[in-house]
Scaffold this motif. Structure first.
Motif, mmCIF file in Angstrom:
data_model
loop_
_atom_site.group_PDB
_atom_site.id
_atom_site.type_symbol
_atom_site.label_atom_id
_atom_site.label_comp_id
_atom_site.label_asym_id
_atom_site.label_seq_id
_atom_site.Cartn_x
_atom_site.Cartn_y
_atom_site.Cartn_z
ATOM 1 N N LEU A 1 0.826 -1.200 0.000
ATOM 2 C CA LEU A 1 0.000 0.000 0.000
ATOM 3 C C LEU A 1 0.865 1.257 0.000
ATOM 4 C CD1 LEU A 1 -2.800 1.367 0.294
ATOM 5 C CD2 LEU A 1 -2.435 1.232 2.764
ATOM 6 N N VAL A 2 1.915 1.265 0.799
ATOM 7 C CA VAL A 2 2.793 2.431 0.876
ATOM 8 C C VAL A 2 3.503 2.656 -0.454
ATOM 9 C CG1 VAL A 2 4.873 3.325 1.998
ATOM 10 C CG2 VAL A 2 3.074 2.297 3.363
ATOM 11 N N ILE A 3 3.975 1.595 -1.067
ATOM 12 C CA ILE A 3 4.654 1.734 -2.362
ATOM 13 C C ILE A 3 3.681 2.229 -3.423
ATOM 14 C CG2 ILE A 3 5.740 0.410 -4.217
ATOM 15 C CD1 ILE A 3 7.131 -1.220 -2.052
ATOM 16 N N SER A 4 2.452 1.726 -3.419
ATOM 17 C CA SER A 4 1.470 2.210 -4.393
ATOM 18 C C SER A 4 1.137 3.681 -4.148
ATOM 19 C CB SER A 4 0.206 1.352 -4.361
ATOM 20 O OG SER A 4 -0.445 1.476 -3.133
ATOM 21 N N LEU A 5 1.114 4.104 -2.891
ATOM 22 C CA LEU A 5 0.902 5.530 -2.607
ATOM 23 C C LEU A 5 2.077 6.373 -3.095
ATOM 24 C CD1 LEU A 5 -0.677 5.401 0.956
ATOM 25 C CD2 LEU A 5 -1.795 6.011 -1.188
ATOM 26 N N PHE A 6 3.303 5.869 -2.940
ATOM 27 C CA PHE A 6 4.477 6.578 -3.464
ATOM 28 C C PHE A 6 4.367 6.752 -4.975
ATOM 29 C CE2 PHE A 6 7.527 5.208 0.135
ATOM 30 C CZ PHE A 6 7.220 6.364 0.839
ATOM 31 N N ILE B 1 4.108 10.146 -7.244
ATOM 32 C CA ILE B 1 5.059 10.452 -8.317
ATOM 33 C C ILE B 1 4.313 10.703 -9.621
ATOM 34 C CG2 ILE B 1 6.869 9.436 -9.756
ATOM 35 C CD1 ILE B 1 7.865 8.012 -7.199
ATOM 36 N N PHE B 2 3.300 9.895 -9.907
ATOM 37 C CA PHE B 2 2.514 10.079 -11.128
ATOM 38 C C PHE B 2 1.806 11.428 -11.130
ATOM 39 C CE2 PHE B 2 -1.597 9.740 -13.284
ATOM 40 C CZ PHE B 2 -1.155 9.496 -14.579
ATOM 41 N N ILE B 3 1.210 11.796 -10.008
ATOM 42 C CA ILE B 3 0.497 13.081 -9.931
ATOM 43 C C ILE B 3 1.468 14.239 -10.093
ATOM 44 C CG2 ILE B 3 -0.792 14.588 -8.362
ATOM 45 C CD1 ILE B 3 -2.175 12.025 -7.316
ATOM 46 N N LYS B 4 2.635 14.173 -9.432
ATOM 47 C CA LYS B 4 3.618 15.249 -9.563
ATOM 48 C C LYS B 4 4.129 15.374 -10.992
ATOM 49 C CE LYS B 4 6.240 14.390 -5.828
ATOM 50 N NZ LYS B 4 7.432 14.481 -4.990
ATOM 51 N N ALA B 5 4.446 14.243 -11.611
ATOM 52 C CA ALA B 5 4.954 14.275 -12.980
ATOM 53 C C ALA B 5 3.899 14.811 -13.944
ATOM 54 C CB ALA B 5 5.405 12.884 -13.404
ATOM 55 N N THR B 6 2.653 14.440 -13.727
ATOM 56 C CA THR B 6 1.574 14.940 -14.578
ATOM 57 C C THR B 6 1.406 16.443 -14.431
ATOM 58 O OG1 THR B 6 0.458 12.819 -14.366
ATOM 59 C CG2 THR B 6 -0.865 14.664 -15.140
ATOM 60 N N LEU B 7 1.492 16.946 -13.205
ATOM 61 C CA LEU B 7 1.359 18.393 -12.992
ATOM 62 C C LEU B 7 2.551 19.152 -13.569
ATOM 63 C CD1 LEU B 7 -0.180 18.510 -9.414
ATOM 64 C CD2 LEU B 7 -1.287 19.004 -11.591
#
Length: 114
Positions: free
Chosen positions: A22-27, A31-37
């Protein structure tokens, strides 16, 4: 990674275990949200700079991002490239202090003009 080692020790009522997935999926989600922004910010910045629709830059900027991800051969070389950019070229100082200061000065001149 100390956080993952700590998360692996969590056990709730002998039913819920192995929260590390769960923690790795949250990481990775973060990362995906930051890269998209960052990608969206680059597109919008280029569209305002060149006064063109942002969709024109989507494929070229996406291609540049994709090919730059292939540059480091390993995680260690990725970290070394990051140290070279931040320590030798002082890129962090430019983005954190110099560019915002210049933009602030331009903003002040624009307000006085109006």
């Amino acid at each position: 990674m100390p956080l993952l080692q700590s998360v692996q020790l969590i056990e709730i009522a002998e039913i819920f275990e192995r929260f590390d997935a769960l923690v790795i999926s949250l990481f990775y989600t973060g990362i995906f949200i930051k890269a998209t922004l960052w990608y969206l910010a680059a597109l919008l910045g280029l569209s305002q700079l060149f006064r063109v629709d942002y969709r024109r830059f989507a494929i070229p900027v996406g291609g540049i991002i994709y090919f730059t991800t292939l540059l480091p051969a390993s995680w260690q070389s990725h970290l070394e490239i990051g140290h070279i950019i931040t320590d030798n070229l002082h890129i962090n100082k430019i983005f954190i202090s110099i560019i915002p200061a210049i933009l602030y000065i331009f903003m002040l001149f624009k307000q006085r003009k109006n």
